[in-house]
Design a protein around this motif. Structure first.
Motif, PDB file in Angstrom:
ATOM      1  N   ALA A   1       0.848  -1.190   0.000  1.00  0.00           N
ATOM      2  CA  ALA A   1       0.000   0.000   0.000  1.00  0.00           C
ATOM      3  C   ALA A   1       0.883   1.239   0.000  1.00  0.00           C
ATOM      4  O   ALA A   1       1.727   1.420   0.880  1.00  0.00           O
ATOM      5  CB  ALA A   1      -0.915  -0.004   1.219  1.00  0.00           C
ATOM      6  N   GLY A   2       0.709   2.110  -0.986  1.00  0.00           N
ATOM      7  CA  GLY A   2       1.566   3.269  -1.154  1.00  0.00           C
ATOM      8  C   GLY A   2       1.181   4.443  -0.286  1.00  0.00           C
ATOM      9  O   GLY A   2       1.717   4.642   0.808  1.00  0.00           O
ATOM     10  N   GLU A   3       0.217   5.236  -0.755  1.00  0.00           N
ATOM     11  CA  GLU A   3      -0.217   6.414   0.006  1.00  0.00           C
ATOM     12  C   GLU A   3      -0.702   6.037   1.399  1.00  0.00           C
ATOM     13  O   GLU A   3      -0.626   6.835   2.334  1.00  0.00           O
ATOM     14  CB  GLU A   3      -1.337   7.142  -0.740  1.00  0.00           C
ATOM     15  CG  GLU A   3      -0.939   7.727  -2.075  1.00  0.00           C
ATOM     16  CD  GLU A   3       0.018   8.895  -1.946  1.00  0.00           C
ATOM     17  OE1 GLU A   3      -0.157   9.715  -1.032  1.00  0.00           O
ATOM     18  OE2 GLU A   3       0.955   8.967  -2.761  1.00  0.00           O
ATOM     19  N   GLY A   4      -1.191   4.828   1.555  1.00  0.00           N
ATOM     20  CA  GLY A   4      -1.699   4.384   2.853  1.00  0.00           C
ATOM     21  C   GLY A   4      -0.625   4.191   3.907  1.00  0.00           C
ATOM     22  O   GLY A   4      -0.939   3.980   5.080  1.00  0.00           O
ATOM     23  N   GLY A   5       0.658   4.222   3.500  1.00  0.00           N
ATOM     24  CA  GLY A   5       1.724   4.144   4.493  1.00  0.00           C
ATOM     25  C   GLY A   5       2.817   3.143   4.200  1.00  0.00           C
ATOM     26  O   GLY A   5       3.515   2.715   5.116  1.00  0.00           O
ATOM     27  N   PHE A   6       2.987   2.760   2.911  1.00  0.00           N
ATOM     28  CA  PHE A   6       3.999   1.764   2.547  1.00  0.00           C
ATOM     29  C   PHE A   6       3.816   0.500   3.386  1.00  0.00           C
ATOM     30  O   PHE A   6       4.764  -0.036   3.962  1.00  0.00           O
ATOM     31  CB  PHE A   6       5.413   2.335   2.723  1.00  0.00           C
ATOM     32  CG  PHE A   6       5.847   3.205   1.568  1.00  0.00           C
ATOM     33  CD1 PHE A   6       4.926   3.883   0.804  1.00  0.00           C
ATOM     34  CD2 PHE A   6       7.180   3.350   1.257  1.00  0.00           C
ATOM     35  CE1 PHE A   6       5.309   4.698  -0.256  1.00  0.00           C
ATOM     36  CE2 PHE A   6       7.595   4.156   0.194  1.00  0.00           C
ATOM     37  CZ  PHE A   6       6.655   4.827  -0.558  1.00  0.00           C
ATOM     38  N   ILE A   7       2.584   0.044   3.451  1.00  0.00           N
ATOM     39  CA  ILE A   7       2.229  -1.128   4.246  1.00  0.00           C
ATOM     40  C   ILE A   7       2.406  -2.369   3.387  1.00  0.00           C
ATOM     41  O   ILE A   7       1.712  -2.546   2.383  1.00  0.00           O
ATOM     42  CB  ILE A   7       0.772  -1.041   4.735  1.00  0.00           C
ATOM     43  CG1 ILE A   7       0.540   0.236   5.538  1.00  0.00           C
ATOM     44  CG2 ILE A   7       0.412  -2.273   5.559  1.00  0.00           C
ATOM     45  CD1 ILE A   7      -0.929   0.626   5.636  1.00  0.00           C
ATOM     46  N   GLU A   8       3.321  -3.225   3.789  1.00  0.00           N
ATOM     47  CA  GLU A   8       3.494  -4.510   3.119  1.00  0.00           C
ATOM     48  C   GLU A   8       2.576  -5.508   3.815  1.00  0.00           C
ATOM     49  O   GLU A   8       2.782  -5.825   4.990  1.00  0.00           O
ATOM     50  CB  GLU A   8       4.950  -4.975   3.209  1.00  0.00           C
ATOM     51  CG  GLU A   8       5.211  -6.248   2.434  1.00  0.00           C
ATOM     52  CD  GLU A   8       6.676  -6.651   2.456  1.00  0.00           C
ATOM     53  OE1 GLU A   8       7.008  -7.644   1.781  1.00  0.00           O
ATOM     54  OE2 GLU A   8       7.476  -5.988   3.133  1.00  0.00           O
ATOM     55  N   PRO A   9       1.531  -5.999   3.147  1.00  0.00           N
ATOM     56  CA  PRO A   9       0.630  -6.939   3.817  1.00  0.00           C
ATOM     57  C   PRO A   9       1.401  -8.126   4.380  1.00  0.00           C
ATOM     58  O   PRO A   9       2.377  -8.592   3.784  1.00  0.00           O
ATOM     59  CB  PRO A   9      -0.318  -7.377   2.693  1.00  0.00           C
ATOM     60  CG  PRO A   9      -0.267  -6.264   1.698  1.00  0.00           C
ATOM     61  CD  PRO A   9       1.134  -5.742   1.746  1.00  0.00           C
ATOM     62  N   ALA A  10       0.976  -8.600   5.544  1.00  0.00           N
ATOM     63  CA  ALA A  10       1.637  -9.737   6.186  1.00  0.00           C
ATOM     64  C   ALA A  10       1.739 -10.900   5.211  1.00  0.00           C
ATOM     65  O   ALA A  10       0.818 -11.167   4.423  1.00  0.00           O
ATOM     66  CB  ALA A  10       0.868 -10.141   7.436  1.00  0.00           C
ATOM     67  N   LYS A  11       2.875 -11.595   5.254  1.00  0.00           N
ATOM     68  CA  LYS A  11       3.131 -12.681   4.313  1.00  0.00           C
ATOM     69  C   LYS A  11       2.008 -13.715   4.353  1.00  0.00           C
ATOM     70  O   LYS A  11       1.570 -14.139   5.426  1.00  0.00           O
ATOM     71  CB  LYS A  11       4.458 -13.366   4.648  1.00  0.00           C
ATOM     72  CG  LYS A  11       5.678 -12.478   4.495  1.00  0.00           C
ATOM     73  CD  LYS A  11       5.901 -12.028   3.064  1.00  0.00           C
ATOM     74  CE  LYS A  11       7.195 -11.226   2.931  1.00  0.00           C
ATOM     75  NZ  LYS A  11       7.319 -10.601   1.601  1.00  0.00           N
ATOM     76  N   GLY A  12       1.565 -14.108   3.174  1.00  0.00           N
ATOM     77  CA  GLY A  12       0.492 -15.075   3.045  1.00  0.00           C
ATOM     78  C   GLY A  12      -0.848 -14.454   2.700  1.00  0.00           C
ATOM     79  O   GLY A  12      -1.735 -15.140   2.173  1.00  0.00           O
ATOM     80  N   PHE A  13      -0.993 -13.146   2.980  1.00  0.00           N
ATOM     81  CA  PHE A  13      -2.280 -12.490   2.747  1.00  0.00           C
ATOM     82  C   PHE A  13      -2.579 -12.368   1.249  1.00  0.00           C
ATOM     83  O   PHE A  13      -3.672 -12.739   0.790  1.00  0.00           O
ATOM     84  CB  PHE A  13      -2.289 -11.112   3.409  1.00  0.00           C
ATOM     85  CG  PHE A  13      -3.572 -10.347   3.243  1.00  0.00           C
ATOM     86  CD1 PHE A  13      -4.688 -10.671   3.997  1.00  0.00           C
ATOM     87  CD2 PHE A  13      -3.667  -9.300   2.335  1.00  0.00           C
ATOM     88  CE1 PHE A  13      -5.877  -9.967   3.853  1.00  0.00           C
ATOM     89  CE2 PHE A  13      -4.850  -8.590   2.177  1.00  0.00           C
ATOM     90  CZ  PHE A  13      -5.952  -8.928   2.947  1.00  0.00           C
ATOM     91  N   LEU A  14      -1.626 -11.859   0.472  1.00  0.00           N
ATOM     92  CA  LEU A  14      -1.847 -11.693  -0.967  1.00  0.00           C
ATOM     93  C   LEU A  14      -2.143 -13.020  -1.664  1.00  0.00           C
ATOM     94  O   LEU A  14      -3.118 -13.110  -2.426  1.00  0.00           O
ATOM     95  CB  LEU A  14      -0.648 -11.007  -1.620  1.00  0.00           C
ATOM     96  CG  LEU A  14      -0.545  -9.487  -1.530  1.00  0.00           C
ATOM     97  CD1 LEU A  14       0.763  -9.019  -2.150  1.00  0.00           C
ATOM     98  CD2 LEU A  14      -1.712  -8.814  -2.224  1.00  0.00           C
ATOM     99  N   PRO A  15      -1.329 -14.071  -1.426  1.00  0.00           N
ATOM    100  CA  PRO A  15      -1.646 -15.352  -2.074  1.00  0.00           C
ATOM    101  C   PRO A  15      -3.024 -15.885  -1.693  1.00  0.00           C
ATOM    102  O   PRO A  15      -3.722 -16.473  -2.536  1.00  0.00           O
ATOM    103  CB  PRO A  15      -0.535 -16.291  -1.582  1.00  0.00           C
ATOM    104  CG  PRO A  15       0.598 -15.389  -1.237  1.00  0.00           C
ATOM    105  CD  PRO A  15      -0.030 -14.132  -0.715  1.00  0.00           C
ATOM    106  N   ARG A  16      -3.410 -15.676  -0.432  1.00  0.00           N
ATOM    107  CA  ARG A  16      -4.732 -16.172  -0.001  1.00  0.00           C
ATOM    108  C   ARG A  16      -5.856 -15.444  -0.729  1.00  0.00           C
ATOM    109  O   ARG A  16      -6.824 -16.079  -1.173  1.00  0.00           O
ATOM    110  CB  ARG A  16      -4.877 -15.995   1.515  1.00  0.00           C
ATOM    111  CG  ARG A  16      -6.205 -16.503   2.065  1.00  0.00           C
ATOM    112  CD  ARG A  16      -6.276 -18.022   2.024  1.00  0.00           C
ATOM    113  NE  ARG A  16      -7.591 -18.508   2.434  1.00  0.00           N
ATOM    114  CZ  ARG A  16      -8.616 -18.704   1.596  1.00  0.00           C
ATOM    115  NH1 ARG A  16      -8.486 -18.450   0.300  1.00  0.00           N
ATOM    116  NH2 ARG A  16      -9.764 -19.169   2.042  1.00  0.00           N
TER     117      ARG A  16
END
Length: 443
Positions: free
Chosen positions: A229-244
């Motif tokens: 997430a860019g403008e939202g705060g450079f938030i890298e979703p916790a590992k496993g979230f995107l694949p799920r």
């Protein structure tokens, strides 16, 4: 590399008198809604340096919001764009097409994740790319709903404002917004109530539950997410979230759209950030770093999905402008020739340890995060996770005064983000980090 000397130089206060004079002209001539982060008016820029009209040279940790990854005046970009400029500036690809558009599409089809058959359509801006990705997904699925995430940012058009999470300054007073947009939780590890180790599993479960119960998966055309997430705060979703979430989309015939507008083109140490967990999106939106500073954007994806829109349903007068396409080909060539994925990783290797050492010294730094040359620190009141936007603004202001361009972001306005050009020299990179340290010491 630019002929501009790659060194910081302050000859006046920042901003200087000529920039202040131009600021007064801007106030009289330009709509107030067009804000400015740092009112130094640029005369030239290149490599890791921006030179203003007063002769100050500032170290660039912003890259025009991740746009000038190859530098502001990369030789290959300038040469190819100038050559095209001399041939013709515009015909409209929908009227009389040209090779450059086709060649950019071929490059994107080859570079983006996945070995399936792909096609591309070109546009002007990131917001326009996201909007067209939604159009394509709706045309393909014959479904209306779009799912997005907390802390997401997708643009400033009416539809993309609806997709964007943060109200101020992006949405305030501009509604009503487009319907059939639904927001679900993001696995924001630092702020997940039960701890970062539970964020991926619990956020995915909550998101899927909300989609199935509140919308019905059979009504969802697209899930749209930024891999970081860019403008939202450079938030890298916790590992496993995107694949799920990608798997849930596949299981339910939903088009999974990766918004790589800020993360794409080597910024995170890979060509595209979703590659980190092996996620292959159905559609991927790109812009920013694609063309070395010229306006260009794209939607690339599975050929059968991209072909769902009827002939004439996609396009725009300026989409895939020939000069911008030439610049994109120069930028991509530069990225390959200079191995900018590796350069981005090296930038992260330099920045992250120094910022973490700073975190140990200053408890107001709640978290250091990011990948490659997309790095951020989140600032909080010591001993809590209460966002400290005032401190964030003060640190940024101190950096600006000392000749370093930095940006802020975050849903709570409490994140300092660092996006140096991928061609920045390591001496400038370390000098910029010195300035950040001095700013924290001073405020």
């Amino acid at each position: 590399m630019s002929e501009l000397p790659q060194e910081r130089r302050l000859v006046t206060a920042v901003p200087g008198p000529k920039s202040q004079e131009l600021s007064a002209r801007k106030a009289a001539a330009v709509a107030d809604g067009v804000g400015v982060t740092l009112p130094v008016y640029v005369r030239r820029a290149g490599g890791g340096v921006v030179e203003d009209v007063d002769g100050n040279r500032l170290i660039d940790f912003g890259s025009g919001i991740a746009v000038t990854s190859v530098g502001n005046s990369a030789p290959m970009v300038v040469r190819k764009a100038a050559e095209q400029l001399a041939e013709f500036t515009h015909t409209c690809f929908m009227i009389t097409p040209y090779e450059g558009y086709v060649e950019v599409a071929e490059q994107l089809n080859a570079l983006t994740p996945g070995d399936h058959a792909k096609k591309t359509a070109l546009f002007n801006s990131g917001a326009e790319a996201v909007e067209n990705a939604v159009k394509i997904a709706r045309s393909y699925t014959k479904r209306p709903a779009v799912v997005v995430f907390d802390h997401g940012y997708h643009g400033r058009t009416n539809l993309t404002m609806a997709l964007t999470a943060k109200n101020m300054p992006y949405k305030e007073g501009f509604g009503p917004f487009a319907p059939e947009v639904y927001r679900v939780p993001l696995a924001y590890g630092y702020r997940w109530l039960t701890g970062p180790e539970h964020a991926a599993e619990e956020a995915a479960a909550q998101a899927i539950d909300m989609i199935t119960k509140q919308i019905g998966a059979e009504h969802v055309a697209a899930i749209v997410i930024e891999p970081i997430a860019g403008e939202g705060g450079f938030i890298e979703p916790a590992k496993g979230f995107l694949p799920r979430m990608a798997q849930f989309a596949r299981d339910n015939g939903i088009v999974f759209v990766a918004d790589e507008i800020q993360t794409g083109f080597c910024r995170t140490g890979q060509w595209f950030a979703c590659e980190d967990e092996g996620v292959v999106p159905d559609l991927i939106t790109t812009a920013k770093g694609i063309a070395g500073g010229l306006p260009l954007a794209a939607v690339t994806g599975r050929a059968e999905i991209m072909d769902a829109a009827h002939a004439g349903g996609l396009g725009g007068t300026y989409g895939g402008n020939p000069v911008a396409c030439a610049a994109a080909l120069g930028a991509i060539e530069t990225m390959k020739a200079l191995n900018l994925t590796e350069r981005a990783r090296r930038i992260g290797e330099v920045m992250v340890p120094r910022l973490r050492a700073l975190q140990e010294k200053y408890p107001a730094i709640g978290e250091v995060r990011g990948r490659g040359a997309m790095i951020a620190v989140e600032l909080v009141r010591p001993g809590t996770k209460e966002p400290d936007a005032a401190l964030t603004a003060a640190v940024a202001k101190a950096c600006h005064a000392n000749g370093l361009v930095v940006l802020t972001c975050g849903t709570y306005g409490n994140v300092l983000r660092f996006l140096p050009p991928l061609v920045i020299g390591e001496d400038l990179l370390n000098e910029g980090l010195d300035i950040i340290e001095e700013a924290f010491a001073g405020v």
